[in-house]
Design a protein around this motif. Structure first.
Motif, PDB file in Angstrom:
ATOM      1  N   PHE A  73       0.851  -1.180   0.000  1.00 32.10           N
ATOM      2  CA  PHE A  73       0.000   0.000   0.000  1.00 32.10           C
ATOM      3  C   PHE A  73       0.888   1.230   0.000  1.00 32.10           C
ATOM      4  O   PHE A  73       2.100   1.160   0.233  1.00 32.10           O
ATOM      5  CB  PHE A  73      -0.941   0.022   1.211  1.00 32.10           C
ATOM      6  CG  PHE A  73      -0.228   0.193   2.529  1.00 32.10           C
ATOM      7  CD1 PHE A  73       0.129   1.446   2.988  1.00 32.10           C
ATOM      8  CD2 PHE A  73       0.090  -0.908   3.307  1.00 32.10           C
ATOM      9  CE1 PHE A  73       0.800   1.609   4.201  1.00 32.10           C
ATOM     10  CE2 PHE A  73       0.749  -0.760   4.522  1.00 32.10           C
ATOM     11  CZ  PHE A  73       1.103   0.497   4.964  1.00 32.10           C
ATOM     12  N   TRP A  74       0.281   2.375  -0.251  1.00 35.05           N
ATOM     13  CA  TRP A  74       0.976   3.658  -0.188  1.00 35.05           C
ATOM     14  C   TRP A  74       0.103   4.617   0.600  1.00 35.05           C
ATOM     15  O   TRP A  74      -1.118   4.665   0.411  1.00 35.05           O
ATOM     16  CB  TRP A  74       1.212   4.213  -1.593  1.00 35.05           C
ATOM     17  CG  TRP A  74       2.070   3.341  -2.446  1.00 35.05           C
ATOM     18  CD1 TRP A  74       3.421   3.441  -2.641  1.00 35.05           C
ATOM     19  CD2 TRP A  74       1.652   2.211  -3.230  1.00 35.05           C
ATOM     20  NE1 TRP A  74       3.862   2.445  -3.489  1.00 35.05           N
ATOM     21  CE2 TRP A  74       2.799   1.674  -3.869  1.00 35.05           C
ATOM     22  CE3 TRP A  74       0.416   1.587  -3.460  1.00 35.05           C
ATOM     23  CZ2 TRP A  74       2.749   0.570  -4.704  1.00 35.05           C
ATOM     24  CZ3 TRP A  74       0.362   0.478  -4.284  1.00 35.05           C
ATOM     25  CH2 TRP A  74       1.530  -0.014  -4.899  1.00 35.05           C
ATOM     26  N   MET A  75       0.719   5.386   1.476  1.00 28.27           N
ATOM     27  CA  MET A  75       0.005   6.411   2.239  1.00 28.27           C
ATOM     28  C   MET A  75       0.724   7.738   2.078  1.00 28.27           C
ATOM     29  O   MET A  75       1.953   7.781   1.973  1.00 28.27           O
ATOM     30  CB  MET A  75      -0.066   6.058   3.728  1.00 28.27           C
ATOM     31  CG  MET A  75      -0.968   4.895   4.045  1.00 28.27           C
ATOM     32  SD  MET A  75      -1.498   4.883   5.801  1.00 28.27           S
ATOM     33  CE  MET A  75       0.000   5.282   6.658  1.00 28.27           C
ATOM     34  N   TYR A  76      -0.066   8.811   2.085  1.00 23.25           N
ATOM     35  CA  TYR A  76       0.496  10.146   1.912  1.00 23.25           C
ATOM     36  C   TYR A  76      -0.149  11.092   2.912  1.00 23.25           C
ATOM     37  O   TYR A  76      -1.378  11.232   2.959  1.00 23.25           O
ATOM     38  CB  TYR A  76       0.255  10.643   0.486  1.00 23.25           C
ATOM     39  CG  TYR A  76       0.791   9.725  -0.583  1.00 23.25           C
ATOM     40  CD1 TYR A  76       2.078   9.890  -1.093  1.00 23.25           C
ATOM     41  CD2 TYR A  76       0.014   8.663  -1.063  1.00 23.25           C
ATOM     42  CE1 TYR A  76       2.577   9.029  -2.057  1.00 23.25           C
ATOM     43  CE2 TYR A  76       0.512   7.791  -2.032  1.00 23.25           C
ATOM     44  CZ  TYR A  76       1.789   7.986  -2.516  1.00 23.25           C
ATOM     45  OH  TYR A  76       2.280   7.112  -3.476  1.00 23.25           O
ATOM     46  N   GLY A  77       0.684  11.733   3.731  1.00 19.44           N
ATOM     47  CA  GLY A  77       0.199  12.717   4.685  1.00 19.44           C
ATOM     48  C   GLY A  77       0.368  14.125   4.122  1.00 19.44           C
ATOM     49  O   GLY A  77       1.414  14.453   3.557  1.00 19.44           O
ATOM     50  N   PHE A  78      -0.667  14.962   4.275  1.00 16.00           N
ATOM     51  CA  PHE A  78      -0.646  16.347   3.797  1.00 16.00           C
ATOM     52  C   PHE A  78      -0.805  17.282   4.995  1.00 16.00           C
ATOM     53  O   PHE A  78      -1.656  17.061   5.855  1.00 16.00           O
ATOM     54  CB  PHE A  78      -1.800  16.598   2.824  1.00 16.00           C
ATOM     55  CG  PHE A  78      -1.659  15.954   1.478  1.00 16.00           C
ATOM     56  CD1 PHE A  78      -1.262  16.687   0.362  1.00 16.00           C
ATOM     57  CD2 PHE A  78      -1.945  14.599   1.312  1.00 16.00           C
ATOM     58  CE1 PHE A  78      -1.153  16.101  -0.890  1.00 16.00           C
ATOM     59  CE2 PHE A  78      -1.831  13.993   0.061  1.00 16.00           C
ATOM     60  CZ  PHE A  78      -1.433  14.744  -1.036  1.00 16.00           C
ATOM     61  N   TYR A  90       4.444   7.126   2.912  1.00 20.87           N
ATOM     62  CA  TYR A  90       4.727   5.898   3.654  1.00 20.87           C
ATOM     63  C   TYR A  90       4.320   4.711   2.784  1.00 20.87           C
ATOM     64  O   TYR A  90       3.421   4.831   1.935  1.00 20.87           O
ATOM     65  CB  TYR A  90       3.915   5.827   4.946  1.00 20.87           C
ATOM     66  CG  TYR A  90       4.235   6.876   5.971  1.00 20.87           C
ATOM     67  CD1 TYR A  90       5.123   6.610   7.005  1.00 20.87           C
ATOM     68  CD2 TYR A  90       3.639   8.135   5.925  1.00 20.87           C
ATOM     69  CE1 TYR A  90       5.415   7.573   7.972  1.00 20.87           C
ATOM     70  CE2 TYR A  90       3.924   9.095   6.879  1.00 20.87           C
ATOM     71  CZ  TYR A  90       4.813   8.813   7.897  1.00 20.87           C
ATOM     72  OH  TYR A  90       5.099   9.773   8.840  1.00 20.87           O
ATOM     73  N   ASP A  91       4.985   3.588   2.979  1.00 15.94           N
ATOM     74  CA  ASP A  91       4.491   2.341   2.423  1.00 15.94           C
ATOM     75  C   ASP A  91       4.649   1.266   3.485  1.00 15.94           C
ATOM     76  O   ASP A  91       4.953   1.571   4.632  1.00 15.94           O
ATOM     77  CB  ASP A  91       5.184   1.977   1.096  1.00 15.94           C
ATOM     78  CG  ASP A  91       6.666   1.676   1.238  1.00 15.94           C
ATOM     79  OD1 ASP A  91       7.159   1.583   2.392  1.00 15.94           O
ATOM     80  OD2 ASP A  91       7.353   1.539   0.212  1.00 15.94           O
TER      81      ASP A  91
END
Length: 213
Positions: A73-78, A90-91
């Motif tokens: 998975f891939w996660m992105y914080g803004f 993040y992965d």
């Protein structure tokens, strides 16, 4: 991917987060929240991308590659710090360096739309209006196995909430029209996702994300 149409008496739709015991999502979110707290930032959001059936070509010489647990998975914080907007990736193998964005459109849209985002719900791909026959409700929907998923976590001061949807429910085809196509794509949560995707894909294309050493 196999597509099929379901005609069901009672629609029971349970979209879970698809997490198993090897999924580090919760710990990574906790890590990101801790970083925000250290910088006195209380307004931010995270989006998680899951695309089932994704095949990764692992380059052992690439420091950004990841091959852990077979769960991808891939996660992105803004977030915004003073006048600068940032993103952090993040992965399932961990965190990447933060990247400063060239504009604030993602965060500005989120801030002005947060009230509508709270209420937004992406409806399932519906091909025919519900009908009642002999007191029984019949729903007519189309589903796609292993559709791409989007999960959002929003944090604003003491308020926290989550949103999630299947991208298949945003689609439509001429011979199988989705009655919820226009309303789904007009939702603020969907528009925010589109803005974020454009930013993410451009940064990924330019290989701007580098894994923390």
């Amino acid at each position: 991917m196999k597509k099929f149409t379901l005609i069901i008496i009672l629609l029971i739709f349970n979209l879970t987060f698809g997490q198993d015991k090897n999924d580090p999502t919760e710990s990574l979110i906790a890590e990101f929240k801790s970083e925000m707290k250290k910088d006195n930032i209380s307004d931010f959001f995270i989006v998680k991308h899951i695309t089932y059936g994704t095949t990764r070509i692992i380059d052992l010489k690439d420091p950004n590659s990841c091959n852990k647990n077979g769960y991808y998975f891939w996660m992105y914080g803004f977030w915004k710090n003073n006048e600068e907007t940032w993103i952090k990736k993040y992965d399932n193998c961990g965190a990447f360096d933060s990247v400063k964005l060239s504009d604030s459109k993602s965060f500005e849209f989120y801030q002005k739309s947060i009230d509508s985002i709270k209420k937004d719900e992406v409806e399932i791909y519906t091909i025919k209006t519900d009908s009642i026959v002999n007191g029984k409700k019949y729903s007519f929907v189309s589903t796609q196995s292993h559709s791409s998923q989007r999960y959002f976590w929003f944090f604003k001061d003491s308020t926290e909430f989550q949103k999630n949807f299947e991208k298949y429910n945003l689609e439509t085809v001429k011979d199988n029209i989705n009655l919820n196509y226009k309303s789904n794509n007009n939702l603020s949560i969907v528009k925010l996702n589109l803005i974020c995707e454009e930013i993410i894909y451009e940064l990924e294309k330019k290989k701007m994300f580098n894994r923390l050493k």
